[in-house]
Design a protein around this motif. Structure first.
Motif, PDB file in Angstrom:
ATOM      1  N   LEU A  58       0.835  -1.213   0.000  1.00  0.00           N
ATOM      2  CA  LEU A  58       0.000   0.000   0.000  1.00  0.00           C
ATOM      3  C   LEU A  58       0.865   1.256   0.000  1.00  0.00           C
ATOM      4  CD1 LEU A  58      -2.851  -1.066   2.452  1.00  0.00           C
ATOM      5  CD2 LEU A  58      -2.994  -0.812  -0.029  1.00  0.00           C
ATOM      6  N   HIS A  59       1.972   1.215   0.750  1.00  0.00           N
ATOM      7  CA  HIS A  59       2.906   2.346   0.780  1.00  0.00           C
ATOM      8  C   HIS A  59       3.417   2.628  -0.643  1.00  0.00           C
ATOM      9  CE1 HIS A  59       6.530   4.598   2.353  1.00  0.00           C
ATOM     10  NE2 HIS A  59       6.998   4.176   1.184  1.00  0.00           N
ATOM     11  N   GLU A  60       3.866   1.575  -1.307  1.00  0.00           N
ATOM     12  CA  GLU A  60       4.421   1.740  -2.662  1.00  0.00           C
ATOM     13  C   GLU A  60       3.341   2.172  -3.647  1.00  0.00           C
ATOM     14  OE1 GLU A  60       7.505   1.933  -2.951  1.00  0.00           O
ATOM     15  OE2 GLU A  60       7.895   1.106  -0.966  1.00  0.00           O
ATOM     16  N   LEU A  61       2.123   1.639  -3.455  1.00  0.00           N
ATOM     17  CA  LEU A  61       1.017   2.058  -4.339  1.00  0.00           C
ATOM     18  C   LEU A  61       0.723   3.541  -4.149  1.00  0.00           C
ATOM     19  CD1 LEU A  61      -1.546  -0.876  -4.321  1.00  0.00           C
ATOM     20  CD2 LEU A  61      -0.262   0.013  -6.262  1.00  0.00           C
ATOM     21  N   GLY A  62       0.931   4.035  -2.916  1.00  0.00           N
ATOM     22  CA  GLY A  62       0.766   5.468  -2.645  1.00  0.00           C
ATOM     23  C   GLY A  62       1.656   6.278  -3.578  1.00  0.00           C
ATOM     24  N   HIS A  63       2.947   5.876  -3.642  1.00  0.00           N
ATOM     25  CA  HIS A  63       3.884   6.565  -4.547  1.00  0.00           C
ATOM     26  C   HIS A  63       3.415   6.427  -5.996  1.00  0.00           C
ATOM     27  CE1 HIS A  63       6.876   7.274  -1.501  1.00  0.00           C
ATOM     28  NE2 HIS A  63       7.127   6.000  -1.287  1.00  0.00           N
ATOM     29  N   ALA A  64       3.101   5.187  -6.378  1.00  0.00           N
ATOM     30  CA  ALA A  64       2.803   4.895  -7.787  1.00  0.00           C
ATOM     31  C   ALA A  64       1.557   5.640  -8.271  1.00  0.00           C
ATOM     32  CB  ALA A  64       2.622   3.384  -7.973  1.00  0.00           C
ATOM     33  N   PHE A 158      10.925   6.125   9.810  1.00  0.00           N
ATOM     34  CA  PHE A 158      12.090   5.617   9.084  1.00  0.00           C
ATOM     35  C   PHE A 158      12.199   6.265   7.702  1.00  0.00           C
ATOM     36  CE2 PHE A 158      13.889   2.316   6.275  1.00  0.00           C
ATOM     37  CZ  PHE A 158      15.119   2.155   6.896  1.00  0.00           C
ATOM     38  N   ASN A 159      11.064   6.369   7.024  1.00  0.00           N
ATOM     39  CA  ASN A 159      11.087   6.906   5.664  1.00  0.00           C
ATOM     40  C   ASN A 159      11.287   8.407   5.613  1.00  0.00           C
ATOM     41  OD1 ASN A 159      10.827   5.068   3.369  1.00  0.00           O
ATOM     42  ND2 ASN A 159       9.157   4.240   4.594  1.00  0.00           N
ATOM     43  N   LEU A 160      11.077   9.079   6.758  1.00  0.00           N
ATOM     44  CA  LEU A 160      11.232  10.530   6.728  1.00  0.00           C
ATOM     45  C   LEU A 160      12.664  10.980   7.035  1.00  0.00           C
ATOM     46  CD1 LEU A 160       7.827  11.847   8.062  1.00  0.00           C
ATOM     47  CD2 LEU A 160       8.616  11.601   5.717  1.00  0.00           C
ATOM     48  N   MET A 166      15.793   6.617   0.882  1.00  0.00           N
ATOM     49  CA  MET A 166      14.511   6.691   1.579  1.00  0.00           C
ATOM     50  C   MET A 166      13.710   7.890   1.089  1.00  0.00           C
ATOM     51  SD  MET A 166      15.497   5.477   5.345  1.00  0.00           S
ATOM     52  CE  MET A 166      17.228   5.650   5.306  1.00  0.00           C
ATOM     53  N   ASP A 167      12.410   7.856   1.359  1.00  0.00           N
ATOM     54  CA  ASP A 167      11.545   8.927   0.859  1.00  0.00           C
ATOM     55  C   ASP A 167      11.996  10.298   1.349  1.00  0.00           C
ATOM     56  OD1 ASP A 167      10.017   7.026  -0.403  1.00  0.00           O
ATOM     57  OD2 ASP A 167       8.706   6.750   1.322  1.00  0.00           O
ATOM     58  N   GLY A 168      12.512  10.341   2.595  1.00  0.00           N
ATOM     59  CA  GLY A 168      12.969  11.607   3.160  1.00  0.00           C
ATOM     60  C   GLY A 168      14.041  12.261   2.291  1.00  0.00           C
TER      61      GLY A 168
HETATM   62 ZN    ZN Z   1       8.456   5.095   0.027  1.00  0.00          ZN
END
Ligand code: ZN
Length: 346
Positions: A58-64, A158-160, A166-168
């Motif tokens: 779901l996290h990756e789908l958010g980006h996509a 973690f991602n920030l 990482m996304d951050g």
């Molecule tokens: Zn991400």
């Protein structure tokens, strides 16, 4: 590395599991076993692994899906243990769009964490006793929402961290790119990321926590590598193939006989040749294939497919994409409708 099984498609995006993903259930089983967990607990933990896996997707789908809003397609989503990677076909052009794409992933986890917190408030499961239970390998169905919420919150935090990949790191870069040039922004974001990674190493050494120090070191290496990839991609997207075009090329015709063609290419150090059919590119042949060919055949019988339509003003990224997609070693390059040269890889 390539033998990654495809899981299927969601919104047309292929979902692939990296082979190392298998470590997650194995480590879970190992952990459950080492804590002397019974069969029920072990099954619950495996169920938790599946739920975690869904959260990562779901996290990756958010980006996509956010990228899709800005006209950027996603090649695939690769799942690694506890993290994933939505591989976008290109970077969104505007820093604002890149920012929104990078934020969309952690935002999904934040929403999930909030949703999971609701049953926790209603049933008020005491979390401290839960951590106590967990340390003895006792997990029950009621503790799943708490564990899942913790995982989602951990993913947000973690991602920030402002570290590539990482996304951050991307969030920081896109914020910098609003004020600076793209490559300058990447450079500064990478330095900040490396600085953070070094802080983790130093902090780990200070605490004599060598696992933490080692993690910091890995993050540092990954950040450096990612920075190179990002810089390379940017260069590929901003450089046109104009300077790479070989305008000194010879073409063959589909009706040419092998001896005629061999005679023409004799003493040339070109390895691949465009083949024309009534002045239109029909394919290509290699000098090796010509040398092995039956001398009674004509070139038209042995041509390989070649994608057409690449212009000298196109980016290196576009050329590289076509080379990879079609596995061709040569591409014809045009200026408008006129064939002006080739670009080859060896
Ligand atoms: Zn991400």
């Amino acid at each position: 590395m390539n033998a990654s099984p495809r899981l299927g498609r969601i919104f047309g995006i292929p979902i692939t599991i990296h082979w190392s993903f298998i470590l997650l259930p194995i480590l879970t089983l190992y952990w459950a076993n080492s804590k002397g967990a019974d069969l029920n607990t072990t099954l619950l933990l495996m169920g938790l692994v599946v739920l975690i896996f869904i959260c990562v997707v779901l996290h990756e789908l958010g980006h996509a899906l956010m990228a899709k809003r800005f006209g950027v397609k996603t090649k695939d989503i690769i799942l690694l243990p506890i993290c994933g990677m939505a591989r976008l076909e290109k970077l969104p052009k505007l820093p604002k769009h890149e920012l929104l794409v990078a934020l969309a992933g952690p935002l999904v986890n934040l929403v999930l964490a909030i949703l999971l917190a609701i049953p926790l408030f209603i049933f008020s499961t005491p979390s401290t006793s839960l951590i106590h239970q967990l340390s003895f390998g006792e997990v029950n169905l009621a503790s799943i929402p708490f564990l899942l919420m913790s995982f989602n919150l951990a993913m947000v935090v973690f991602n920030l961290f402002p570290i590539f990949p990482m996304d951050g790191g991307r969030i920081l870069r896109s914020l910098l790119a609003m004020k600076l040039k793209q490559n300058k922004a990447t450079q500064i974001a990478a330095y900040i990321g490396q600085f953070f990674a070094l802080l983790i190493v130093i902090y780990g050494l200070y605490l004599a926590d060598y696992t933490l120090a080692f993690t910091g070191l890995i993050v540092f290496v990954l950040a450096t590598r990612e920075q190179r990839i990002v810089a390379h991609n940017e260069l590929m997207h901003t450089t046109s193939i104009e300077s790479m075009v070989d305008t000194n090329f010879i073409t063959l015709d589909v009706k040419d006989t092998i001896p005629f063609a061999l005679n023409r290419i004799n003493l040339l150090d070109q390895k691949f040749f465009l083949v024309l059919d009534q002045d239109q590119v029909a394919g290509y042949v290699s000098d090796a294939a010509l040398k092995e060919a039956d001398s009674n055949s004509v070139i038209g019988d042995m041509i390989s497919y070649i994608p057409k339509g690449i212009q000298e003003s196109d980016s290196m990224a576009r050329a590289s994409e076509l080379f990879q997609k079609y596995g061709t070693p040569i591409l014809p390059v045009s200026r408008g409708k006129e064939l002006i040269g080739t670009i080859q890889i060896y």
